[in-house]
Design a protein around this motif. Structure first.
Motif, PDB file in Angstrom:
ATOM      1  N   THR A  16      -2.002   2.064  -9.794  1.00  0.00           N
ATOM      2  CA  THR A  16      -2.538   2.539 -11.056  1.00  0.00           C
ATOM      3  C   THR A  16      -3.845   3.325 -10.790  1.00  0.00           C
ATOM      4  OG1 THR A  16      -1.980   0.278 -11.759  1.00  0.00           O
ATOM      5  CG2 THR A  16      -2.655   1.416 -13.437  1.00  0.00           C
ATOM      6  N   GLU A  17      -4.117   3.363 -10.265  1.00  0.00           N
ATOM      7  CA  GLU A  17      -5.661   4.701 -10.430  1.00  0.00           C
ATOM      8  C   GLU A  17      -4.801   5.470  -9.769  1.00  0.00           C
ATOM      9  OE1 GLU A  17      -9.549   5.975 -10.522  1.00  0.00           O
ATOM     10  OE2 GLU A  17      -8.419   4.273 -11.039  1.00  0.00           O
ATOM     11  N   LEU A  18      -3.949   6.252  -9.122  1.00  0.00           N
ATOM     12  CA  LEU A  18      -3.584   7.258  -8.108  1.00  0.00           C
ATOM     13  C   LEU A  18      -2.639   7.391  -9.102  1.00  0.00           C
ATOM     14  CD1 LEU A  18      -2.651   9.094  -5.753  1.00  0.00           C
ATOM     15  CD2 LEU A  18      -0.591   7.227  -5.768  1.00  0.00           C
ATOM     16  N   GLY A  19      -1.830   6.799 -10.224  1.00  0.00           N
ATOM     17  CA  GLY A  19      -1.246   7.102 -11.278  1.00  0.00           C
ATOM     18  C   GLY A  19      -2.084   7.267 -12.127  1.00  0.00           C
ATOM     19  N   ARG A  20      -2.882   7.030 -12.660  1.00  0.00           N
ATOM     20  CA  ARG A  20      -4.161   7.275 -13.538  1.00  0.00           C
ATOM     21  C   ARG A  20      -4.481   9.076 -13.142  1.00  0.00           C
ATOM     22  NH1 ARG A  20      -8.962   7.963 -15.372  1.00  0.00           N
ATOM     23  NH2 ARG A  20      -9.881   7.071 -13.155  1.00  0.00           N
ATOM     24  N   GLN A  21      -5.497   9.048 -11.672  1.00  0.00           N
ATOM     25  CA  GLN A  21      -5.506  10.425 -11.595  1.00  0.00           C
ATOM     26  C   GLN A  21      -4.829  11.606 -11.359  1.00  0.00           C
ATOM     27  OE1 GLN A  21      -9.010  10.103  -8.825  1.00  0.00           O
ATOM     28  NE2 GLN A  21      -8.994   8.011  -9.060  1.00  0.00           N
ATOM     29  N   GLY A  22      -3.370  11.212 -11.891  1.00  0.00           N
ATOM     30  CA  GLY A  22      -2.370  11.850 -12.103  1.00  0.00           C
ATOM     31  C   GLY A  22      -1.244  12.134 -10.751  1.00  0.00           C
ATOM     32  N   GLY A  23      -1.542  11.077  -9.628  1.00  0.00           N
ATOM     33  CA  GLY A  23      -0.619  11.222  -8.649  1.00  0.00           C
ATOM     34  C   GLY A  23       0.358  12.221  -8.451  1.00  0.00           C
ATOM     35  N   ASP A  24      -0.071  13.494  -8.589  1.00  0.00           N
ATOM     36  CA  ASP A  24       0.955  14.314  -8.453  1.00  0.00           C
ATOM     37  C   ASP A  24       0.418  15.090  -6.801  1.00  0.00           C
ATOM     38  OD1 ASP A  24       2.915  13.867 -10.211  1.00  0.00           O
ATOM     39  OD2 ASP A  24       1.747  15.179 -10.943  1.00  0.00           O
ATOM     40  N   SER A  25      -0.974  15.291  -7.314  1.00  0.00           N
ATOM     41  CA  SER A  25      -2.078  15.960  -5.598  1.00  0.00           C
ATOM     42  C   SER A  25      -2.421  14.332  -4.961  1.00  0.00           C
ATOM     43  CB  SER A  25      -3.328  16.817  -5.966  1.00  0.00           C
ATOM     44  OG  SER A  25      -2.573  17.787  -7.383  1.00  0.00           O
ATOM     45  N   PRO A  26      -2.179  14.716  -3.347  1.00  0.00           N
ATOM     46  CA  PRO A  26      -3.133  13.601  -3.211  1.00  0.00           C
ATOM     47  C   PRO A  26      -4.880  13.407  -3.630  1.00  0.00           C
ATOM     48  CG  PRO A  26      -2.488  14.975  -0.937  1.00  0.00           C
ATOM     49  CD  PRO A  26      -2.460  15.973  -3.058  1.00  0.00           C
ATOM     50  N   ILE A  27      -4.336  11.904  -3.519  1.00  0.00           N
ATOM     51  CA  ILE A  27      -6.135  11.550  -3.165  1.00  0.00           C
ATOM     52  C   ILE A  27      -6.250  10.704  -2.350  1.00  0.00           C
ATOM     53  CG2 ILE A  27      -7.138   9.837  -4.850  1.00  0.00           C
ATOM     54  CD1 ILE A  27      -6.073  12.176  -7.081  1.00  0.00           C
ATOM     55  N   PRO A  28      -7.220  10.217  -1.896  1.00  0.00           N
ATOM     56  CA  PRO A  28      -8.349  10.316  -1.149  1.00  0.00           C
ATOM     57  C   PRO A  28      -8.258   8.341  -0.466  1.00  0.00           C
ATOM     58  CG  PRO A  28      -9.809  11.822  -1.024  1.00  0.00           C
ATOM     59  CD  PRO A  28      -9.074  11.900  -2.771  1.00  0.00           C
ATOM     60  N   ILE A  29      -7.773   7.541  -0.132  1.00  0.00           N
ATOM     61  CA  ILE A  29      -7.304   6.582  -0.285  1.00  0.00           C
ATOM     62  C   ILE A  29      -8.614   5.676   0.238  1.00  0.00           C
ATOM     63  CG2 ILE A  29      -7.457   6.166   1.862  1.00  0.00           C
ATOM     64  CD1 ILE A  29      -5.450   3.729   2.176  1.00  0.00           C
ATOM     65  N   GLY A  30     -10.384   6.421   0.481  1.00  0.00           N
ATOM     66  CA  GLY A  30     -11.132   5.948  -0.290  1.00  0.00           C
ATOM     67  C   GLY A  30     -11.849   6.177  -1.260  1.00  0.00           C
ATOM     68  N   GLU A  31     -11.247   7.148  -1.784  1.00  0.00           N
ATOM     69  CA  GLU A  31     -11.559   6.936  -3.186  1.00  0.00           C
ATOM     70  C   GLU A  31     -11.051   6.048  -4.538  1.00  0.00           C
ATOM     71  OE1 GLU A  31     -10.841  10.027  -7.158  1.00  0.00           O
ATOM     72  OE2 GLU A  31     -12.027  10.751  -5.440  1.00  0.00           O
ATOM     73  N   LEU A  32      -9.270   5.362  -3.458  1.00  0.00           N
ATOM     74  CA  LEU A  32      -8.757   4.594  -4.943  1.00  0.00           C
ATOM     75  C   LEU A  32      -9.583   3.352  -4.203  1.00  0.00           C
ATOM     76  CD1 LEU A  32      -5.501   6.150  -3.906  1.00  0.00           C
ATOM     77  CD2 LEU A  32      -6.599   6.394  -5.822  1.00  0.00           C
ATOM     78  N   ALA A  33      -9.526   3.226  -3.264  1.00  0.00           N
ATOM     79  CA  ALA A  33     -10.360   1.584  -2.578  1.00  0.00           C
ATOM     80  C   ALA A  33     -11.559   1.399  -3.588  1.00  0.00           C
ATOM     81  CB  ALA A  33     -10.710   1.738  -0.973  1.00  0.00           C
ATOM     82  N   ARG A  34     -12.526   2.158  -3.395  1.00  0.00           N
ATOM     83  CA  ARG A  34     -13.155   2.475  -4.108  1.00  0.00           C
ATOM     84  C   ARG A  34     -13.782   1.730  -5.762  1.00  0.00           C
ATOM     85  NH1 ARG A  34     -16.463   5.925  -6.253  1.00  0.00           N
ATOM     86  NH2 ARG A  34     -15.493   7.993  -5.549  1.00  0.00           N
ATOM     87  N   GLN A  35     -12.789   2.901  -5.927  1.00  0.00           N
ATOM     88  CA  GLN A  35     -12.260   3.160  -7.799  1.00  0.00           C
ATOM     89  C   GLN A  35     -12.424   1.323  -8.168  1.00  0.00           C
ATOM     90  OE1 GLN A  35     -13.422   4.777  -9.869  1.00  0.00           O
ATOM     91  NE2 GLN A  35     -13.237   7.112  -9.064  1.00  0.00           N
ATOM     92  N   ARG A  36     -11.289   0.903  -7.706  1.00  0.00           N
ATOM     93  CA  ARG A  36     -10.547  -0.277  -7.899  1.00  0.00           C
ATOM     94  C   ARG A  36     -11.001  -1.940  -6.919  1.00  0.00           C
ATOM     95  NH1 ARG A  36      -7.068  -0.447 -11.815  1.00  0.00           N
ATOM     96  NH2 ARG A  36      -7.386   2.105 -12.982  1.00  0.00           N
ATOM     97  N   GLY A  37     -12.225  -1.320  -5.977  1.00  0.00           N
ATOM     98  CA  GLY A  37     -12.739  -2.365  -5.461  1.00  0.00           C
ATOM     99  C   GLY A  37     -11.721  -2.918  -4.346  1.00  0.00           C
ATOM    100  N   ILE A  38     -11.352  -2.149  -3.534  1.00  0.00           N
ATOM    101  CA  ILE A  38     -10.479  -3.128  -2.883  1.00  0.00           C
ATOM    102  C   ILE A  38     -11.015  -2.248  -1.361  1.00  0.00           C
ATOM    103  CG2 ILE A  38      -7.735  -2.834  -1.929  1.00  0.00           C
ATOM    104  CD1 ILE A  38      -7.556  -1.790  -5.068  1.00  0.00           C
ATOM    105  N   PRO A  39     -10.925  -3.505  -0.449  1.00  0.00           N
ATOM    106  CA  PRO A  39     -10.887  -2.984   1.014  1.00  0.00           C
ATOM    107  C   PRO A  39     -10.553  -1.933   1.782  1.00  0.00           C
ATOM    108  CG  PRO A  39     -11.273  -5.743   0.778  1.00  0.00           C
ATOM    109  CD  PRO A  39     -10.845  -5.143  -0.418  1.00  0.00           C
ATOM    110  N   VAL A  40     -11.049  -0.564   2.248  1.00  0.00           N
ATOM    111  CA  VAL A  40     -10.625   0.281   2.492  1.00  0.00           C
ATOM    112  C   VAL A  40      -9.310  -0.035   3.382  1.00  0.00           C
ATOM    113  CG1 VAL A  40     -10.911   2.561   3.216  1.00  0.00           C
ATOM    114  CG2 VAL A  40     -12.625   2.138   2.154  1.00  0.00           C
ATOM    115  N   GLN A  41      -9.721  -0.925   5.297  1.00  0.00           N
ATOM    116  CA  GLN A  41      -8.760  -0.399   5.715  1.00  0.00           C
ATOM    117  C   GLN A  41      -7.253  -1.568   5.171  1.00  0.00           C
ATOM    118  OE1 GLN A  41     -12.250  -1.607   5.784  1.00  0.00           O
ATOM    119  NE2 GLN A  41     -12.938  -0.351   7.150  1.00  0.00           N
ATOM    120  N   PHE A  42      -7.618  -2.427   4.033  1.00  0.00           N
ATOM    121  CA  PHE A  42      -6.404  -3.454   3.745  1.00  0.00           C
ATOM    122  C   PHE A  42      -5.605  -2.359   2.927  1.00  0.00           C
ATOM    123  CE2 PHE A  42      -5.211  -6.759   0.439  1.00  0.00           C
ATOM    124  CZ  PHE A  42      -4.501  -7.393   1.657  1.00  0.00           C
ATOM    125  N   LEU A  43      -6.114  -1.724   1.629  1.00  0.00           N
ATOM    126  CA  LEU A  43      -5.595  -0.944   1.791  1.00  0.00           C
ATOM    127  C   LEU A  43      -4.864   0.278   1.919  1.00  0.00           C
ATOM    128  CD1 LEU A  43      -4.806  -0.190  -1.550  1.00  0.00           C
ATOM    129  CD2 LEU A  43      -6.445   1.636  -1.716  1.00  0.00           C
TER     130      LEU A  43
END
Length: 130
Positions: A16-43
């Motif tokens: 959902t965060e990826l889609g909110r940010q556009g989803g067409d351009s690559p988004i770093p996984i660390g940014e997605l994890a941080r925005q949604r409070g998800i452990p990076v390794q798990f994601l």
């Protein structure tokens, strides 16, 4: 049985965060994890499964990250759940089979794009101006 672990909700939050940010351009996984409070390794583990299944694509390097391999409007929540948690309702019978079928129906008709839009609307409702 009906079994949805934390994998599916976390993955859906990140998608959902990826889609909110556009989803067409690559988004770093660390940014997605941080925005949604998800452990990076798990994601990273979840996204690896989704990448292998053709839901996501990854790009390495400085401008690397994840993007959708297909439009978010073509990716159902049921697909995400079954990729990460296995077939929903497998081995169920009786009332549990009915419940699984009802859940499958709702999740099958809901796409990642629908969840993004729903979240945008909810955020818009909460906004107020002075």
């Amino acid at each position: 049985m009906l079994s949805i672990t934390t994998k599916s909700p976390y993955a859906l939050k990140a998608l959902t965060e990826l889609g909110r940010q556009g989803g067409d351009s690559p988004i770093p996984i660390g940014e997605l994890a941080r925005q949604r409070g998800i452990p990076v390794q798990f994601l990273e583990q979840l996204f690896a499964v989704l990448r292998r299944a053709g839901v996501l694509k990854s790009q390495r390097g400085v401008k690397g990250g994840y993007s959708f391999a297909r439009p978010a409007s073509e990716i159902t929540v049921l697909e995400i759940v079954e990729l990460l948690d296995g077939p929903l309702g497998a081995g169920s019978d009786g009332i549990f089979l009915e419940a699984a079928n009802a859940a499958r129906e709702v999740l099958a008709k809901t796409t990642v794009a629908d969840v993004v839009e729903s979240e945008k609307k909810a955020a818009g409702v909460a906004m107020y101006y002075i």
